[in-house]
Design an enzyme around this catalytic site. Structure first.
Site, PDB file in Angstrom:
ATOM      1  N   TYR A   1      53.905  60.601 -11.903  1.00  0.00           N
ATOM      2  CA  TYR A   1      52.655  60.340 -12.576  1.00  0.00           C
ATOM      3  C   TYR A   1      51.421  60.867 -11.758  1.00  0.00           C
ATOM      4  CZ  TYR A   1      51.935  55.674 -10.356  1.00  0.00           C
ATOM      5  OH  TYR A   1      51.531  54.631  -9.369  1.00  0.00           O
ATOM      6  N   GLU A   2      50.348  60.753 -12.341  1.00  0.00           N
ATOM      7  CA  GLU A   2      48.932  61.248 -11.931  1.00  0.00           C
ATOM      8  C   GLU A   2      49.202  62.710 -11.387  1.00  0.00           C
ATOM      9  OE1 GLU A   2      46.114  59.349 -11.005  1.00  0.00           O
ATOM     10  OE2 GLU A   2      46.809  57.368 -11.004  1.00  0.00           O
ATOM     11  N   GLY A   3      49.971  63.563 -12.276  1.00  0.00           N
ATOM     12  CA  GLY A   3      50.304  64.914 -12.036  1.00  0.00           C
ATOM     13  C   GLY A   3      51.429  65.245 -11.159  1.00  0.00           C
TER      14      GLY A   3
ATOM     15  N   ARG B   1      44.319  60.390  -7.595  1.00  0.00           N
ATOM     16  CA  ARG B   1      45.531  60.720  -6.676  1.00  0.00           C
ATOM     17  C   ARG B   1      45.223  60.348  -5.280  1.00  0.00           C
ATOM     18  NH1 ARG B   1      44.980  66.196  -9.472  1.00  0.00           N
ATOM     19  NH2 ARG B   1      46.194  65.730 -11.214  1.00  0.00           N
TER      20      ARG B   1
END
Lengths: 259, 585
Positions: free
Chosen positions: B401-403, B266
């Site tokens: 994405y990436e949470g 992140r």
């Protein structure tokens, strides 16, 4: 084989150029710099010669502290050590002055081959290498496209006009000015950058090199520099279609010189 | 190596409870000459090798992408985060992220390279045993092998632990048979190595290193909105036979692998986001100077200037947040044994809140910048022949994405309450009325000092928001997503404002106030607008918690400020961009 490559730091070619207040050169504020293009090909030629024949490649640059970054760049690509000619006496030199400093430094160092780019992207004099060679009393060749070693010394391919070129044999040590685009430039690797930190950069000033101020005195000066003036001029060509075509061809050829 | 020498170690999440001085933080201006050279290699590689092949890359000619990844490996661009003993360089995170920023020049290729080096390779770096590391890392570092990360499933996205993929031990005890399907796998079409998460015996969530030859089968290429020059496929595992020695980390501890890898991901995404935003801004500057309407370049119009200035502000503040956080992580990592993965991960994990903040803020900044770039280009912005359109599409995934940003907004207050905030907020029982007393309305505008006073108020609002959430909802906080997200928004702004202040203060002390006129203007405008956003969030939150009248009173004290001429400030910022032809900070 001991090769010294001269690298000039010049403004990046996509820089936004602004003329300084005195109108004598460009403002250096906000500029970013890079290795002069043809010098980079000189460095690559030197590294390739070293890979083939062994020896040592020394990167030399003249200028203020910031030019160390081009030396470091060369070290990262594989040069063995660096020489930095730094002195306020070296500020604002013309080609003769730079040639003088380079000649003094390289004479002291000793070499088999001294390479420069054929000209710098900022001043574009195309004189520095040749002047250094003359001051050193060494043979030199310009606009070089290839270098081979042979028993007698060097076999060098030089560019002539109109797509012609010429192979010449010459003794070493010698000074060559290198043409752009003659080889494929290598990238520095991250490992190379890390290794460069351990390589020596020797600093030399005018006094150490035994250069007196008089020999550096400029023989040339910039009076005024200005951006090309844009203007629009419309010419009407009259006559028959054939006449117009003929006149247009003539003007394109002889006035606009587009072919 | 790193230039973070003077920066001191700070505890993650503590920014909300402590003050910071500019000399305590790392800023973009602290990037060393060597780190600049690393990035220079990446930039040159992108310009000369990758951008020149964009046609093939967007045509999904994966052998070209593989060839370029191999070339990137030759230049050491894939070995930055790998320890030296396994063929890597073991460099600091600032170097890693700065190189990553250059790769953002083509987000599609950036996705391929980033998925390989970060989520593909790092699980083996951190959780692999010596045999696994020796077997895979040197070839992942060179680009000979390309990796992919297989966590998401058709019905397990944000809820990753709900995975259905099963791993069953074969009767001879030598293999696991993996059965299931993974979705949205970057590099899925051409990867050799897959980090796959599956439940052993349908229960114990576990990570595996799966080679393609073990029986992983790629689905068709997904037709995506953006990043269309990167490979995204499903990966089918139909009795995929994986040797037991390929279990990565401990059985039943797959979540440790999955979630720890994403923290740094992140943060690194933050530098790519702002890198992308700067590319769009520079395109906007160039285009607005070229495009003439009503007899002049559109860059001369106030509403275009407003856009350019706003984009620059996002880039400036975003960089302040990204590099501050990277500097903190590097500083913490200097104090741990780099061979001790658990210590390394713990050091990174303590900044999970900051990583989430960076992810949310920078992805939304990128969205604003790419959207406004389309607007600057006007009709041409809607055409595929101009760069604005692709940048706009490519940006959209970064909020997913990436949470997802929604998950991050839940994580930020929740983690603060569990971590740094736990002790701090107990002291808040002094609490609400004291805070109200200390929260003053400030008039006058003196630039940075005024921003610092606003920061103080915003931080107090954030703390108040957190404590009132706990007071009102206690254990049932997870059911109050909207309120939690409002608190997150205030916390995010606190970090953004503080990071921007620290960067400007550091710049001013290095270059003098005159040379920093533009950064100071960017700070003033940002803080002015952020204070209003905080007030709105706070007011909405106050309506949803106990003692709302008291809170309203406190929050409303934050909102009024001396009006500043943001129009004039934005014009100044824009004029400097137009004059220099590009964003320079």
């Amino acid at each position: 084989m001991k090769i010294i490559v001269c690298l000039k730091q010049v403004p990046k070619n996509d820089s936004v150029l602004r003329i300084n207040e005195q109108g004598t050169w460009i403002q250096d504020r906000d500029l970013t710099y890079e290795i002069n293009e043809s010098d980079a090909y000189g460095l690559e030629a030197a590294l390739q010669l070293k890979e083939k024949h062994g020896g040592e490649v020394i990167a030399l640059s003249l200028g203020p502290a910031r030019v160390q970054s081009v030396i470091k760049e060369a070290l990262a690509r594989g040069a063995d050590r660096g020489i930095h000619l730094e002195d306020t006496a070296f500020d604002n030199l013309d080609a003769y002055g730079i040639g003088t400093a380079i000649a003094a430094a390289t004479k002291a160092e000793g070499f088999d081959l001294l390479l420069t780019g054929l000209q710098s992207d900022d001043y574009g004099f195309a004189q520095t290498g040749v002047i250094a060679a003359e001051l050193l009393g060494l043979p030199h060749t310009t606009i070089v496209m290839d270098v081979e070693l042979n028993d007698a010394g060097l076999r060098v391919k030089r560019e002539l006009e109109n797509g012609f070129f010429q192979w010449v044999n010459m003794p070493a040590p010698a000074v060559l000015t290198i043409q752009s685009g003659i080889n494929t430039l290598r990238y520095a690797t991250l490992k190379g950058i890390m290794a460069a930190k351990k390589k020596e950069i020797k600093k030399l000033d005018a006094a150490t090199l035994g250069i007196d101020a008089a020999s550096l005195a400029p023989r040339m000066e910039f009076r005024r520099i200005y951006l090309p003036q844009k203007n629009k001029q419309t010419q009407f060509i009259e006559g028959s279609a054939g006449d117009i075509a003929a006149k247009l061809i003539d003007k394109l050829k002889n006035e606009a010189r587009v072919f | 190596m790193s230039e973070t020498g003077k920066v001191s170690v700070v505890k993650g999440g503590m920014f909300l409870f402590e003050g910071r001085k500019s000399e305590d933080v790392f800023t973009r201006e602290d990037i060393s000459e060597e780190q600049q050279m690393f990035a220079g290699v990446a930039e040159e590689f992108m310009q000369k090798e990758v951008m020149t092949r964009s046609e093939q890359i967007y045509a999904k000619d994966w052998p070209v992408t593989r060839e370029l990844l191999l070339k990137a490996g030759e230049l050491d661009l894939l070995r930055i985060d790998i320890p030296e003993q396994f063929g890597g360089l073991g460099l600091d995170k600032v170097s890693s992220a700065f190189v990553g920023e250059q790769i953002a020049l083509m987000p599609s290729f950036g996705a391929s390279l980033g998925a390989h080096t970060t989520i593909g390779t790092l699980p083996i770096v951190y959780f692999g045993n010596d045999e696994q590391r020796a077997k895979y890392l040197p070839r992942l570092a060179s680009g000979e092998l390309i990796a992919a990360f297989c966590l998401t499933e058709p019905s397990a996205g944000s809820d990753a632990l709900n995975a259905k993929t099963k791993a069953t031990l074969t009767p001879d005890g030598k293999h696991y048979l993996l059965k299931g399907q993974k979705m949205w796998i970057t590099n899925g079409g051409f990867a050799d190595i897959f980090i796959v998460f599956a439940k052993v015996d349908g229960e114990k969530f576990t990570a595996f290193i799966v080679e393609r030859d073990h029986g992983a089968v790629s689905g068709h290429e997904e037709k995506k909105l953006g990043l269309d020059g990167s490979s995204t496929t499903a990966v089918m595992l139909e009795d995929c036979k994986v040797p037991v020695e390929n279990v990565l980390g401990e059985i039943g501890k797959g979540h440790v692998v999955a979630f720890n890898i994403l923290n740094f991901g992140r943060l690194k995404l933050g530098s790519r986001n702002i890198g992308g935003a700067k590319i769009s801004l520079n395109n906007s500057i160039a285009y607005s100077k070229e495009r003439h309407q009503f007899g002049r370049a559109i860059a001369n119009f106030g509403l275009i200037k407003r856009k350019l200035a706003e984009m620059a502000i996002r880039c400036f503040v975003g960089d302040a947040m990204v590099w501050r956080t990277l500097g903190m992580v590097d500083k913490a990592l200097e104090n741990v044994d780099s061979n001790d993965s658990m210590q390394v991960l713990k050091a990174i994990e303590q900044y999970a809140v900051e990583c989430s903040i960076v992810k949310v803020w920078t992805s939304e900044a990128l969205a604003t910048v790419t959207d406004e770039t389309v607007q600057v280009y006007g009709g041409y912005g809607y055409s595929k022949d101009y760069p604005a359109e692709r940048a706009y599409r490519d940006a959209r995934i970064t909020r997913i994405y990436e949470g997802t940003n929604e998950i991050q907004r839940i994580l930020i207050p929740t983690r603060l309450l569990k971590g740094a905030g736990k002790d701090q907020l107990q002291n808040l029982s002094e609490s609400i009325s004291d805070i109200i007393d200390r929260t003053r309305i400030y008039f006058g505008d003196e630039g940075v000092p005024t921003a610092r006073r606003t920061l103080k108020s915003v931080k107090e609002t954030a703390r108040l928001a957190l404590s009132s959430l706990v007071e009102s909802h206690g254990d049932k906080l997870s059911e109050e997503q909207e309120a939690v997200a409002l608190a997150a928004d205030i916390i995010i702004e606190a970090y953004a404002i503080e990071s921007a202040i620290l960067r400007v203060e550091k710049l001013v002390s290095a270059k003098g106030a005159d040379a920093c006129r533009i950064p100071t203007e960017m700070l003033r405008v940002y803080v002015n607008d952020a204070a209003d956003r905080v007030a709105i969030s706070a007011r909405n939150l106050a309506g949803a918690v106990k003692e709302s009248a008291k809170l309203m009173q406190a929050f409303e004290r934050l909102a009024p400020q001396t009006p500043i001429n943001t129009i004039e400030s934005r014009r100044l910022i824009a004029d400097s961009l137009i004059e220099s032809g590009r964003y320079l900070w």
